[in-house]
Design an enzyme around this catalytic site. Structure first.
Site, mmCIF file in Angstrom:
data_model
loop_
_atom_site.group_PDB
_atom_site.id
_atom_site.type_symbol
_atom_site.label_atom_id
_atom_site.label_comp_id
_atom_site.label_asym_id
_atom_site.label_seq_id
_atom_site.Cartn_x
_atom_site.Cartn_y
_atom_site.Cartn_z
ATOM 1 N N HIS A 200 0.806 -1.214 0.000
ATOM 2 C CA HIS A 200 0.000 0.000 0.000
ATOM 3 C C HIS A 200 0.842 1.269 0.000
ATOM 4 C CE1 HIS A 200 0.595 -0.409 4.434
ATOM 5 N NE2 HIS A 200 0.640 0.908 4.360
ATOM 6 N N ASP B 206 15.816 -5.744 -14.708
ATOM 7 C CA ASP B 206 17.231 -5.858 -15.056
ATOM 8 C C ASP B 206 17.916 -4.689 -14.371
ATOM 9 O OD1 ASP B 206 19.205 -5.611 -18.093
ATOM 10 O OD2 ASP B 206 19.637 -6.451 -16.130
ATOM 11 N N SER C 131 4.920 2.178 8.140
ATOM 12 C CA SER C 131 4.522 1.147 7.176
ATOM 13 C C SER C 131 5.663 0.772 6.251
ATOM 14 C CB SER C 131 3.351 1.652 6.325
ATOM 15 O OG SER C 131 2.169 1.663 7.066
ATOM 16 N N GLY C 132 5.770 -0.509 5.965
ATOM 17 C CA GLY C 132 6.811 -1.003 5.089
ATOM 18 C C GLY C 132 8.102 -1.353 5.794
#
Length: 257
Positions: free
Chosen positions: A73, A110, A204-205
């Site tokens: 999110h 890549d 968050s995260g």
């Protein structure tokens, strides 16, 4: 349902893919982090035209020189890749920023590497078979709100707090009182926290890490919760072990320092 994304980031000619994985939930009841304790900590930024500054909005963790793990999110469809930057190796927000530019979102990237140093290191990922026991004490870090109604004050020092793991069954019983679901805590979620000690908005995260076999491993990603640091409502995290097979499709084993 929690989910993960893959992004490609670029800065100074390098490209760096970021792995991403519900509602925003800072560190409550924590302390300033001592120098170089969380070398994998990442800050995600967006540009605030009024302030003229790239502002922190979510955390993340460096799980490989080429990969960052955060909450889905944090980088949803409403955010364009060009509006996001990444900062690594920082103890205080906005202190000598060296931002990595996001170029595009891809599934099979890549890319080159983020340079590891005495200020930037990767965090270990757990084996998919790892079970984190209830009441085990783990740590979460971030630049989020240290109090539910107050932002982190200058100099925006990275915070840490020790939190106990709460079993899914117990956590589910509590969250049934506030969530419109018979099973709000899914199998791919992990609960941790106690009264006065929790992650909160702005974290968050970020990574929930536990000491396992003498090494710090990331077992959770700060995801959501009912307010912050309330009794019976621990923070809810993405359970990293539930996504290890998917992550390993893209992220090789870290080569180490």
């Amino acid at each position: 349902m929690l989910w993960l994304l893959v992004m490609t980031l670029s800065c100074l000619g390098h490209s760096v893919p970021v792995t991403l994985g519900r509602e925003l939930v800072g560190i409550v009841g924590g302390c300033d982090v001592s120098a170089r304790s969380y070398l994998w900590q990442v800050s995600l930024r967006f540009y605030n035209r009024t302030a003229g500054l790239w502002i922190h909005f979510c955390g993340g963790s460096l799980i490989h020189p080429q990969w960052v793990l955060t909450a889905a999110h944090c980088v949803n469809k409403s955010k364009k890749a060009s509006t996001i930057r990444v900062q690594v190796g920082q103890l205080r927000l906005y202190d000598h920023d060296e931002l990595t530019k996001v170029s595009k979102i891809v599934q099979h990237p890549d890319y080159d590497q983020i340079l590891l140093s005495s200020h930037v290191q990767v965090v270990s990922l757990p084996p998919a078979s790892l079970t984190v026991p209830e009441r085990k004490m783990c740590w979460v870090s971030g630049w989020g709100k240290p109090l539910p109604a107050a932002p982190l004050p200058p100099p925006y020092h990275l915070q840490e707090v020790e939190v106990p793991i709460v079993g899914n069954q117990v956590c589910n019983q509590h969250y049934q009182k506030v969530e419109n679901s018979t099973k709000p805590i899914k199998d791919d979620m992990l609960c941790a926290g106690s009264k006065g000690q929790d992650s909160c908005k702005g974290d968050s995260g970020g990574a929930l890490v536990c000491l396992w076999k003498c090494s710090w491993v990331q077992v959770g990603v700060v995801s959501w919760g009912h307010k912050c640091a309330l009794p019976d409502f621990p923070g809810v995290y993405t359970r990293v072990t539930s996504y290890m097979s998917w992550i390993r499709q893209y992220v090789p084993l870290s080569p180490g320092p």
